[in-house]
Design a protein around this motif. Structure first.
Motif, PDB file in Angstrom:
ATOM      1  N   LYS A 115       0.840  -1.197   0.000  1.00 42.25           N
ATOM      2  CA  LYS A 115       0.000   0.000   0.000  1.00 42.25           C
ATOM      3  C   LYS A 115       0.873   1.244   0.000  1.00 42.25           C
ATOM      4  O   LYS A 115       2.002   1.225   0.478  1.00 42.25           O
ATOM      5  N   GLN A 116       0.286   2.326  -0.497  1.00 37.60           N
ATOM      6  CA  GLN A 116       0.972   3.620  -0.497  1.00 37.60           C
ATOM      7  C   GLN A 116      -0.091   4.708  -0.577  1.00 37.60           C
ATOM      8  O   GLN A 116      -1.075   4.564  -1.296  1.00 37.60           O
ATOM      9  N   ILE A 117       0.118   5.796   0.149  1.00 40.47           N
ATOM     10  CA  ILE A 117      -0.792   6.939   0.066  1.00 40.47           C
ATOM     11  C   ILE A 117      -0.133   7.977  -0.828  1.00 40.47           C
ATOM     12  O   ILE A 117       0.995   8.399  -0.585  1.00 40.47           O
ATOM     13  N   GLU A 118      -0.839   8.378  -1.853  1.00 42.48           N
ATOM     14  CA  GLU A 118      -0.334   9.351  -2.829  1.00 42.48           C
ATOM     15  C   GLU A 118      -0.867  10.734  -2.471  1.00 42.48           C
ATOM     16  O   GLU A 118      -2.075  10.915  -2.274  1.00 42.48           O
ATOM     17  N   VAL A 119       0.050  11.695  -2.347  1.00 35.05           N
ATOM     18  CA  VAL A 119      -0.323  13.093  -2.102  1.00 35.05           C
ATOM     19  C   VAL A 119       0.512  13.983  -3.011  1.00 35.05           C
ATOM     20  O   VAL A 119       1.550  13.563  -3.524  1.00 35.05           O
ATOM     21  N   ASP A 120       0.059  15.222  -3.200  1.00 39.31           N
ATOM     22  CA  ASP A 120       0.834  16.150  -4.037  1.00 39.31           C
ATOM     23  C   ASP A 120       1.994  16.745  -3.236  1.00 39.31           C
ATOM     24  O   ASP A 120       2.120  16.551  -2.023  1.00 39.31           O
ATOM     25  N   LYS A 121       2.856  17.475  -3.936  1.00 39.55           N
ATOM     26  CA  LYS A 121       4.070  18.037  -3.339  1.00 39.55           C
ATOM     27  C   LYS A 121       3.740  18.984  -2.176  1.00 39.55           C
ATOM     28  O   LYS A 121       4.394  18.948  -1.136  1.00 39.55           O
ATOM     29  N   SER A 132       4.291   5.289   2.756  1.00 33.26           N
ATOM     30  CA  SER A 132       4.501   4.010   2.066  1.00 33.26           C
ATOM     31  C   SER A 132       4.360   2.827   3.021  1.00 33.26           C
ATOM     32  O   SER A 132       4.716   1.699   2.683  1.00 33.26           O
ATOM     33  N   PHE A 133       3.850   3.088   4.228  1.00 36.41           N
ATOM     34  CA  PHE A 133       3.574   2.060   5.242  1.00 36.41           C
ATOM     35  C   PHE A 133       4.833   1.284   5.626  1.00 36.41           C
ATOM     36  O   PHE A 133       4.762   0.132   6.040  1.00 36.41           O
ATOM     37  N   ARG A 134       5.997   1.932   5.507  1.00 32.73           N
ATOM     38  CA  ARG A 134       7.251   1.307   5.928  1.00 32.73           C
ATOM     39  C   ARG A 134       7.429   1.423   7.439  1.00 32.73           C
ATOM     40  O   ARG A 134       8.239   0.736   8.033  1.00 32.73           O
ATOM     41  N   ASP A 135       6.674   2.342   8.052  1.00 38.38           N
ATOM     42  CA  ASP A 135       6.756   2.572   9.486  1.00 38.38           C
ATOM     43  C   ASP A 135       5.330   2.642  10.021  1.00 38.38           C
ATOM     44  O   ASP A 135       4.448   3.196   9.361  1.00 38.38           O
ATOM     45  N   LYS A 174       3.292   8.311  15.311  1.00 35.84           N
ATOM     46  CA  LYS A 174       3.470   9.502  14.483  1.00 35.84           C
ATOM     47  C   LYS A 174       3.178   9.185  13.014  1.00 35.84           C
ATOM     48  O   LYS A 174       2.528   9.975  12.316  1.00 35.84           O
ATOM     49  N   SER A 175       3.623   8.034  12.534  1.00 37.77           N
ATOM     50  CA  SER A 175       3.352   7.651  11.140  1.00 37.77           C
ATOM     51  C   SER A 175       1.860   7.485  10.902  1.00 37.77           C
ATOM     52  O   SER A 175       1.343   7.870   9.850  1.00 37.77           O
ATOM     53  N   ARG A 176       1.164   6.921  11.869  1.00 37.07           N
ATOM     54  CA  ARG A 176      -0.293   6.770  11.726  1.00 37.07           C
ATOM     55  C   ARG A 176      -0.968   8.136  11.671  1.00 37.07           C
ATOM     56  O   ARG A 176      -1.909   8.341  10.907  1.00 37.07           O
ATOM     57  N   ARG A 177      -0.488   9.099  12.472  1.00 38.11           N
ATOM     58  CA  ARG A 177      -1.051  10.458  12.436  1.00 38.11           C
ATOM     59  C   ARG A 177      -0.749  11.128  11.097  1.00 38.11           C
ATOM     60  O   ARG A 177      -1.601  11.836  10.539  1.00 38.11           O
ATOM     61  N   ILE A 178       0.438  10.906  10.568  1.00 39.14           N
ATOM     62  CA  ILE A 178       0.795  11.463   9.249  1.00 39.14           C
ATOM     63  C   ILE A 178      -0.144  10.899   8.180  1.00 39.14           C
ATOM     64  O   ILE A 178      -0.662  11.639   7.333  1.00 39.14           O
ATOM     65  N   ARG A 179      -0.389   9.593   8.215  1.00 39.19           N
ATOM     66  CA  ARG A 179      -1.299   8.993   7.228  1.00 39.19           C
ATOM     67  C   ARG A 179      -2.707   9.559   7.365  1.00 39.19           C
ATOM     68  O   ARG A 179      -3.369   9.859   6.366  1.00 39.19           O
ATOM     69  N   HIS A 180      -3.163   9.718   8.599  1.00 43.54           N
ATOM     70  CA  HIS A 180      -4.499  10.283   8.830  1.00 43.54           C
ATOM     71  C   HIS A 180      -4.588  11.695   8.251  1.00 43.54           C
ATOM     72  O   HIS A 180      -5.560  12.041   7.563  1.00 43.54           O
ATOM     73  N   ALA A 181      -3.573  12.506   8.504  1.00 47.00           N
ATOM     74  CA  ALA A 181      -3.547  13.877   7.973  1.00 47.00           C
ATOM     75  C   ALA A 181      -3.498  13.855   6.442  1.00 47.00           C
ATOM     76  O   ALA A 181      -4.130  14.693   5.781  1.00 47.00           O
ATOM     77  N   ALA A 182      -2.770  12.911   5.874  1.00 49.37           N
ATOM     78  CA  ALA A 182      -2.705  12.799   4.407  1.00 49.37           C
ATOM     79  C   ALA A 182      -4.093  12.500   3.836  1.00 49.37           C
ATOM     80  O   ALA A 182      -4.507  13.111   2.845  1.00 49.37           O
ATOM     81  N   TYR A 183      -4.831  11.576   4.467  1.00 50.01           N
ATOM     82  CA  TYR A 183      -6.199  11.273   4.015  1.00 50.01           C
ATOM     83  C   TYR A 183      -7.082  12.513   4.086  1.00 50.01           C
ATOM     84  O   TYR A 183      -7.888  12.761   3.192  1.00 50.01           O
TER      85      TYR A 183
END
Length: 128
Positions: free
Chosen positions: A5-11, A33-36, A40-49
């Motif tokens: 899995k990977q979350i795609e976001v713009d620059k 990229s779900f490597r971590d 904090k990584s989970r919060r980053i993914r949530h913010a990306a969504y």
């Protein structure tokens, strides 16, 4: 290659995530990229969504060909192939041109299980 899995976001969103979480671009990449899987990584993914991030599922490509003779062939890595005769619902699983297993009277709902067997045979985990 296995499915991942990977979350795609713009620059701009990546830059915002680096600033918001006071971290590095590498840390953001590892999170997206779900490597971590740290808190904090989970919060980053949530913010990306929340900022229009799109979840991608990356998987090995499996070529499927439907020909005029009413056959379907799926080509997997490692010289593995599924051949479906749509005239009589017969399916063969082949490796290097040799039939490994055959099925008669196959329904479309059975094909997923046969595809999983083909993926296991060619050593590609995660193929759906």
């Amino acid at each position: 290659m296995e499915t991942r899995k990977q979350i795609e976001v713009d620059k701009q969103t990546r830059e915002m995530l680096v600033k918001t979480f006071k971290t590095t671009s590498v840390s953001v990449w590892r999170a997206l990229s779900f490597r971590d899987n740290s808190p904090k990584s989970r919060r980053i993914r949530h913010a990306a969504y929340q900022n229009r991030g799109q979840l991608l599922v990356l998987a090995p490509a499996i070529e499927t060909i439907h020909d005029a003779n009413n056959f379907m062939r799926q080509y997997f890595p490692g010289d593995v192939m599924i051949e479906v005769n749509k005239n009589n619902n017969h399916v063969d699983l082949l490796k290097r041109g040799e039939v490994v297993k055959s099925w008669d009277n196959v329904y479309l709902s059975d094909l997923n299980g046969i595809q999983r067997e083909a993926a296991e045979l060619c050593g590609v985990p995660g193929v759906q």
